[in-house]
Design an enzyme around this catalytic site. Structure first.
Site, short mmCIF file in Angstrom:
data_model
loop_
_atom_site.label_atom_id
_atom_site.label_comp_id
_atom_site.label_asym_id
_atom_site.label_seq_id
_atom_site.Cartn_x
_atom_site.Cartn_y
_atom_site.Cartn_z
N SER A 1 53.67 89.70 51.55
CA SER A 1 54.63 89.12 50.60
C SER A 1 53.97 89.06 49.23
CB SER A 1 54.96 87.70 51.06
OG SER A 1 55.51 86.97 50.00
N SER A 2 54.80 89.10 48.19
CA SER A 2 54.23 89.01 46.84
C SER A 2 53.64 87.63 46.57
CB SER A 2 55.29 89.35 45.79
OG SER A 2 56.41 88.51 45.93
N CYS A 3 53.95 86.63 47.41
CA CYS A 3 53.41 85.29 47.14
C CYS A 3 51.94 85.15 47.56
CB CYS A 3 54.28 84.20 47.77
SG CYS A 3 54.15 84.19 49.54
N TYR B 1 52.50 79.59 53.72
CA TYR B 1 53.01 80.93 54.05
C TYR B 1 52.05 82.00 53.53
CZ TYR B 1 56.31 84.86 54.16
OH TYR B 1 56.93 86.06 54.40
N LYS C 1 49.87 84.86 55.57
CA LYS C 1 50.03 86.29 55.28
C LYS C 1 48.68 86.89 54.88
CE LYS C 1 54.32 87.26 56.10
NZ LYS C 1 54.65 88.23 57.15
N HIS D 1 66.65 81.59 50.16
CA HIS D 1 66.10 82.08 48.90
C HIS D 1 67.20 82.09 47.85
CE1 HIS D 1 62.81 83.89 51.38
NE2 HIS D 1 62.13 83.45 50.37
P1 GDP Z 1 60.26 81.91 45.35
O1 GDP Z 1 60.32 83.25 44.68
O2 GDP Z 1 59.24 81.85 46.43
O3 GDP Z 1 60.11 80.81 44.34
O4 GDP Z 1 61.62 81.75 46.15
P2 GDP Z 1 63.14 81.31 45.88
O5 GDP Z 1 63.99 82.51 46.07
O6 GDP Z 1 63.42 80.14 46.76
O7 GDP Z 1 63.24 80.81 44.38
C1 GDP Z 1 63.16 81.68 43.29
C2 GDP Z 1 63.50 80.95 42.00
O8 GDP Z 1 64.92 80.71 41.98
C3 GDP Z 1 62.84 79.59 41.81
O9 GDP Z 1 62.48 79.45 40.46
C4 GDP Z 1 63.97 78.61 42.15
O10 GDP Z 1 63.83 77.37 41.51
C5 GDP Z 1 65.17 79.37 41.59
N1 GDP Z 1 66.46 78.93 42.15
C6 GDP Z 1 67.57 78.64 41.42
N2 GDP Z 1 68.57 78.22 42.20
C7 GDP Z 1 68.11 78.28 43.48
C8 GDP Z 1 68.70 77.98 44.74
O11 GDP Z 1 69.84 77.55 44.85
N3 GDP Z 1 67.91 78.18 45.84
C9 GDP Z 1 66.64 78.66 45.75
N4 GDP Z 1 65.93 78.85 46.87
N5 GDP Z 1 66.05 78.92 44.56
C10 GDP Z 1 66.76 78.73 43.45
#
Ligand code: GDP
Length: 320
Positions: free
Chosen positions: A113-115, A142, A146, A185
């Site tokens: 994963s990129s994280c 996580y 990974k 996500h």
């Molecule tokens: P990340 O890439 O591991 O941070 O995974 P996410 O897909 O959960 O979040 C990506 C970004 O989208 C973060 O900056 C979140 O704060 C933003 N975000 C905005 N709205 C939402 C939402 O409704 N759900 C999630 N999961 N992220 C959100």
């Protein structure tokens, strides 16, 4: 250690995690290849159970393994289910990679994963930036699991000469995503939220965080295509990033989703929700040199993902 090109034709190919978004895309993509596909449901084999995994590998002896099984979720799931994300993902990686070696699989691909890259690593994220700095705290469990899987692949290559490889997908979306309002996500969350707002006639949709973080998004069928390409053409210790090479702010992204769904009212931001890592863009130059690039533009992919969401909803509503 086998060389490249690696022939998939006629082989038994195990997709671990075939019910997930990534695994099901791999299964779709592999139907176009002349392979014998092997899968196992969670009730058949709990991948966290070493004895069960060994027994299954001993009986089926897959020649090729795509390790796409993982416990995954969005920023809140990662941050709150910290023990589960660490334990499940460590156990899955450890059991499957070890069994593939013991039972003689010819080739294995581990999906990271990129994280796994440090929170503040230079962008775009190069493969060699792994372990050069602290991780983003919200998804550290996580990422650590990974990274352990990646290191196993490296160690099994160097100690046993196993042809195991590591690929690092960026943020993914598409059919089979999880639409849980809290644990999903961002792509699935926003598709669902904008759709529900459109249907109910709501005048405002709340997006988490400041809207300023930048993310790169890859359509999952593109990922599956890249994985098959790399399985056939790549063998080496170095990780290979899989992404589009382009990113977008969450605020801009929210507008793309709203437009695709047909929501036209207001969008606001809830800064009390976490932003997570400020930017996560992969350097995809190694992948480009290996001869692959993403084919699905973001706006096109979001429309496909929205249709998949509507179809999945329709199927669910016909089930009692
Ligand atoms: P990340 O890439 O591991 O941070 O995974 P996410 O897909 O959960 O979040 C990506 C970004 O989208 C973060 O900056 C979140 O704060 C933003 N975000 C905005 N709205 C939402 C939402 O409704 N759900 C999630 N999961 N992220 C959100």
């Amino acid at each position: 250690m086998a060389s490249v090109p690696f022939e998939l034709k006629g082989k038994t190919v195990y997709v671990a995690g075939h019910r997930g978004m990534v695994g099901s895309a791999l299964v779709r993509r592999l139907t176009g290849e002349d392979v014998e596909l092997l899968t196992a449901t969670r009730s058949e084999v709990d991948l966290r159970d070493q004895a069960a995994v060994n027994q299954w590998f001993g009986a089926r002896r897959p020649q090729v393994v795509f390790l796409a099984a993982a416990k995954v979720g969005g920023i809140i799931a990662n941050d709150t289910l910290r023990a589960e994300f660490l334990y499940d993902n460590l156990a899955i990686a450890s059991n499957v990679i070890h069994a593939a070696q013991v039972y003689g699989s010819e080739k294995l691909m581990f999906l990271g994963s990129s994280c796994i890259y440090p929170r503040l690593a230079p962008q775009p994220l190069r493969e060699d930036s792994m372990l050069t700095g602290p991780l983003e705290p919200t998804n550290e469990p996580y990422a650590i699991a990974k990274i352990a899987g990646i290191k196993m692949v490296e160690a099994y290559r160097s100690q046993y000469g196993a042809d195991f490889i590591n690929v690092m997908p960026t943020n993914l979306y598409g059919p089979g995503d999880n639409y849980h309002p809290e644990y999903s996500h961002v792509v699935a969350a926003l598709i669902r939220r904008f759709h529900e707002a459109k249907v109910s006639g709501a005048k405002n949709v709340v997006v988490w965080g400041t809207g300023m973080p930048r993310r790169e998004f890859l359509y999952v069928d593109d990922l599956a295509d890249a994985c098959i390409h790399l399985m056939k053409t790549y063998s080496g210790t170095e990780l290979v990033n899989i992404g589009t090479g382009e990113d977008i702010t969450i605020a801009e992204f929210a507008r793309v989703v709203a437009a695709s769904v047909g929501y036209t009212s207001e969008i606001s931001f809830d800064a009390s929700r976490p932003d997570g890592t400020p930017r996560k863009l992969l350097d995809v130059s190694r992948l480009a040199k290996l001869g692959w690039r993403a084919g699905t533009a973001l706006d096109e992919g979001i429309v496909l993902a929205y249709h998949a969401y509507l179809e999945e909803k329709a199927v669910q509503s016909t089930r009692v």
